[in-house]
Design a protein around this motif. Structure first.
Motif, PDB file in Angstrom:
ATOM      1  N   TRP A 365     -51.972  65.041 -12.814  1.00  0.00           N
ATOM      2  CA  TRP A 365     -51.104  64.283 -13.734  1.00  0.00           C
ATOM      3  C   TRP A 365     -49.835  63.822 -13.022  1.00  0.00           C
ATOM      4  O   TRP A 365     -49.376  62.684 -13.200  1.00  0.00           O
ATOM      5  N   VAL A 366     -49.263  64.716 -12.215  1.00  0.00           N
ATOM      6  CA  VAL A 366     -48.036  64.355 -11.496  1.00  0.00           C
ATOM      7  C   VAL A 366     -48.294  63.214 -10.515  1.00  0.00           C
ATOM      8  O   VAL A 366     -47.468  62.307 -10.355  1.00  0.00           O
ATOM      9  N   LYS A 367     -49.446  63.235  -9.853  1.00  0.00           N
ATOM     10  CA  LYS A 367     -49.785  62.147  -8.928  1.00  0.00           C
ATOM     11  C   LYS A 367     -49.917  60.821  -9.668  1.00  0.00           C
ATOM     12  O   LYS A 367     -49.510  59.772  -9.168  1.00  0.00           O
ATOM     13  N   VAL A 368     -50.507  60.886 -10.854  1.00  0.00           N
ATOM     14  CA  VAL A 368     -50.656  59.659 -11.651  1.00  0.00           C
ATOM     15  C   VAL A 368     -49.282  59.047 -11.931  1.00  0.00           C
ATOM     16  O   VAL A 368     -49.099  57.825 -11.866  1.00  0.00           O
ATOM     17  N   ALA A 369     -48.312  59.892 -12.228  1.00  0.00           N
ATOM     18  CA  ALA A 369     -46.978  59.384 -12.552  1.00  0.00           C
ATOM     19  C   ALA A 369     -46.330  58.655 -11.392  1.00  0.00           C
ATOM     20  O   ALA A 369     -45.469  57.799 -11.582  1.00  0.00           O
ATOM     21  N   SER A 370     -46.738  58.980 -10.167  1.00  0.00           N
ATOM     22  CA  SER A 370     -46.120  58.355  -8.991  1.00  0.00           C
ATOM     23  C   SER A 370     -46.714  56.995  -8.657  1.00  0.00           C
ATOM     24  O   SER A 370     -46.188  56.279  -7.801  1.00  0.00           O
ATOM     25  N   LEU A 371     -47.818  56.640  -9.321  1.00  0.00           N
ATOM     26  CA  LEU A 371     -48.455  55.346  -9.030  1.00  0.00           C
ATOM     27  C   LEU A 371     -47.638  54.210  -9.631  1.00  0.00           C
ATOM     28  O   LEU A 371     -47.257  54.270 -10.798  1.00  0.00           O
ATOM     29  N   LYS A 372     -47.397  53.169  -8.837  1.00  0.00           N
ATOM     30  CA  LYS A 372     -46.590  52.036  -9.308  1.00  0.00           C
ATOM     31  C   LYS A 372     -47.442  50.942  -9.931  1.00  0.00           C
ATOM     32  O   LYS A 372     -47.025  50.281 -10.870  1.00  0.00           O
ATOM     33  N   ASP A 373     -48.649  50.755  -9.385  1.00  0.00           N
ATOM     34  CA  ASP A 373     -49.529  49.709  -9.901  1.00  0.00           C
ATOM     35  C   ASP A 373     -50.079  50.121 -11.268  1.00  0.00           C
ATOM     36  O   ASP A 373     -50.638  51.220 -11.427  1.00  0.00           O
ATOM     37  N   ILE A 374     -49.934  49.242 -12.259  1.00  0.00           N
ATOM     38  CA  ILE A 374     -50.322  49.576 -13.629  1.00  0.00           C
ATOM     39  C   ILE A 374     -51.822  49.829 -13.736  1.00  0.00           C
ATOM     40  O   ILE A 374     -52.260  50.805 -14.348  1.00  0.00           O
ATOM     41  N   ASP A 375     -52.617  48.949 -13.130  1.00  0.00           N
ATOM     42  CA  ASP A 375     -54.069  49.117 -13.215  1.00  0.00           C
ATOM     43  C   ASP A 375     -54.513  50.421 -12.562  1.00  0.00           C
ATOM     44  O   ASP A 375     -55.383  51.130 -13.095  1.00  0.00           O
ATOM     45  N   SER A 376     -53.912  50.739 -11.420  1.00  0.00           N
ATOM     46  CA  SER A 376     -54.268  51.990 -10.739  1.00  0.00           C
ATOM     47  C   SER A 376     -53.871  53.192 -11.579  1.00  0.00           C
ATOM     48  O   SER A 376     -54.598  54.187 -11.649  1.00  0.00           O
ATOM     49  N   ARG A 377     -52.714  53.093 -12.231  1.00  0.00           N
ATOM     50  CA  ARG A 377     -52.259  54.213 -13.054  1.00  0.00           C
ATOM     51  C   ARG A 377     -53.198  54.432 -14.235  1.00  0.00           C
ATOM     52  O   ARG A 377     -53.566  55.565 -14.542  1.00  0.00           O
ATOM     53  N   ILE A 378     -53.600  53.343 -14.913  1.00  0.00           N
ATOM     54  CA  ILE A 378     -54.490  53.469 -16.071  1.00  0.00           C
ATOM     55  C   ILE A 378     -55.837  54.051 -15.648  1.00  0.00           C
ATOM     56  O   ILE A 378     -56.395  54.922 -16.321  1.00  0.00           O
ATOM     57  N   GLN A 379     -56.364  53.582 -14.498  1.00  0.00           N
ATOM     58  CA  GLN A 379     -57.646  54.102 -14.023  1.00  0.00           C
ATOM     59  C   GLN A 379     -57.546  55.585 -13.678  1.00  0.00           C
ATOM     60  O   GLN A 379     -58.431  56.378 -14.003  1.00  0.00           O
TER      61      GLN A 379
END
Length: 510
Positions: A365-379
């Motif tokens: 979950w913490v790694k997901v929060a660090s993603l900047k790209d919206i599509d990458s975060r949703i995936q």
């Protein structure tokens, strides 16, 4: 013979060692020494500036003894105020006990601050003051002296050159008293020039020695700033250890006096019980406290300003938790207090032995929060959700669907997805080391958790497709005599890996 003497002087004056071109102190230094010289003035400014600002950070009186310094600290005044306050309370009062402990810890912290400031003065402030007020100014003063001597040397060489020209003209006109006087003047100037030159060489050697000495001690000067950080680290460690010890004692004391909310029923109380055990014992898909609170809030709390953010009355909250923990469905009286209902839901989530979003997936979950790209975060959110245990997934989906509906009324209730994530995020996910206490989460962790929960709410239809029947058990209906709005009609849920058999309700849920 006098003519030959004049010619010899002219040749000496024309020699490179006695050129009339004005010299500067920098021309006498090597390249290495020039680089060292350029660091003197910035080093003096740095030492002076840091020393001055550090002095302003001190709370106690500079140079005072330990006892006198402690008495003047604000923390000691706070300790005294707490001591005077708890004396007026009953010895068995929980407030009195906390104030008594607070008095002791504030006094301890004051002593730690005093020791910290004394160490700063001795190991940092005093050396920096000596460096900026004595050592470096001495080097800079020597440089000015050398520049003055060089200026004097250039001036006397210029006079010597003029005298040589005048003597040459007198010699060309023939021997006489004028020629003899010019020769004497030349001799005197020559002696003065030699004396000034000797002083220049001596001052130059001393200045170069100062520069070399600064170069050898530069690492020692740098260590003053390293020592500052070490002392600060030690201060914060000692303060944290004292606070951790006091908090552990307070929690233990509170745990011993906290009333139990469970009752003697076939199923143990629902608060503090693992989600898997709770659902298995009751044969439910959604935890009873979650469904009960959501249904009550759908009926009466969706437009309540500050829901989940404003605290409820402690007595009402205890009574509601006790009712839920006993398995009672007689909850009509609580529909009129949505803040108590929201508080009971937060308490249930926070008291789970494992957070709803699980310890195992915390790092994901913490790694997901660090993603900047919206599509990458949703995936990544979709992938992480799919890795949740089925019970956790079902309850998280149910809860996020409800929170998304709550956010639809944000213009009235002021609870945007961001605000909801701020108040509920730490109750949905925490690290195994923080023992479920949101106060123990560091700022970075809190920010990551809030970002994840906010993204779940904003992308609820993508991450959790389909509608949810919030009254999944069919046992919660709003009271008809309260005049409260009914829950919004919803469609049947999209199948999400249903249990192998239809869940049966226990007697307490009938």
């Amino acid at each position: 013979m006098m003519k030959r003497q004049f010619n010899r002087m002219r040749q000496q004056l024309s020699h490179p060692n006695t050129t009339i071109r004005a010299q500067e102190a920098t021309e006498l230094l090597s390249e290495d020494l020039l680089q060292i010289e350029q660091r003197i003035e910035p080093a003096k400014r740095a030492a002076h500036s840091v020393s001055k600002r550090l002095q302003a950070c001190l709370q106690g009186q500079c140079g005072s003894e330990m006892d006198k310094r402690v008495k003047k600290l604000p923390l000691m005044a706070l300790s005294t105020a707490m001591a005077e306050s708890f004396k007026e309370l009953d010895t068995e009062s929980s407030l009195g006990k906390v104030l008594e402990m607070g008095c002791c810890i504030q006094s301890s912290l004051a002593k730690i601050v005093a020791e910290f400031e004394i160490s700063l003065e001795h190991y940092v402030l005093q050396p920096l003051n000596k460096l900026s007020e004595e050592e470096l100014p001495t080097i800079l003063k020597r440089k000015k002296t050398l520049q003055k001597l060089i200026s004097d040397w250039n001036a006397i060489k210029s006079r010597l050159n003029q005298a040589a020209k005048s003597s040459s003209n007198s010699t060309g006109a023939g021997a006489g008293p004028g020629a003899s006087s010019a020769a004497n003047k030349l001799e005197i100037l020559k002696e003065e020039e030699e004396e000034v030159k000797r002083k220049v060489e001596q001052c130059k050697d001393e200045y170069m020695a100062d520069l070399y000495h600064f170069s050898t001690k530069e690492d020692i000067y740098a260590s003053y700033f390293t020592k500052l950080l070490e002392i600060q680290a030690q201060y914060h460690r000692q303060s944290l250890e004292s606070l951790d010890s006091a908090l552990a004692e307070l929690r233990e004391s509170h745990r011993q006096t906290e009333p139990a909310f469970t009752t003697e029923t076939p199923v143990a109380g629902y608060y503090g019980v693992s989600l898997e055990t709770h659902l298995k014992n009751l044969g439910r898909e959604i935890a009873l406290p979650i469904e009960a609170c959501v249904m009550m809030l759908l009926a009466s709390g969706m437009k309540e300003e500050g829901l989940f953010r404003l605290a409820a009355g402690a007595s009402v909250l205890r009574k509601l938790k006790s009712s839920l923990a006993s398995g009672s469905n007689a909850l009509e009286e609580f529909y009129s207090d949505p803040h108590a209902v929201a508080g009971a839901l937060k308490s249930y989530l926070r008291e789970l032995p494992q957070p709803l979003m699980t310890f195992d997936l915390y790092d994901e979950w913490v790694k997901v929060a660090s993603l900047k790209d919206i599509d990458s975060r949703i995936q990544s959110l979709r992938d992480t959700c799919s890795r949740l245990p089925q019970d956790s997934y079902n309850n998280l989906r149910y809860l996020i669907k409800f929170l998304a509906k709550l956010a639809e009324h944000q213009e009235v209730n002021k609870m945007t997805p961001s605000n909801i994530a701020i108040v509920l995020g730490p109750n949905l996910l925490w690290s195994q080391q923080s023992t479920g206490d949101p106060l123990q989460l560091d700022l970075a962790s809190v920010s990551s958790i809030q970002a994840v929960v906010e993204a779940l709410i904003q992308n609820v239809d993508t991450l959790f497709p389909g509608e949810v029947d919030f009254n999944v058990s069919g046992m919660f209906m709003p009271p008809t005599n309260t005049g409260l709005c009914k829950a919004a009609p919803v469609e049947e849920p999209t199948p999400m890996t249903p249990p192998a058999s239809t869940p049966t309700l226990l007697d307490g849920e009938a």
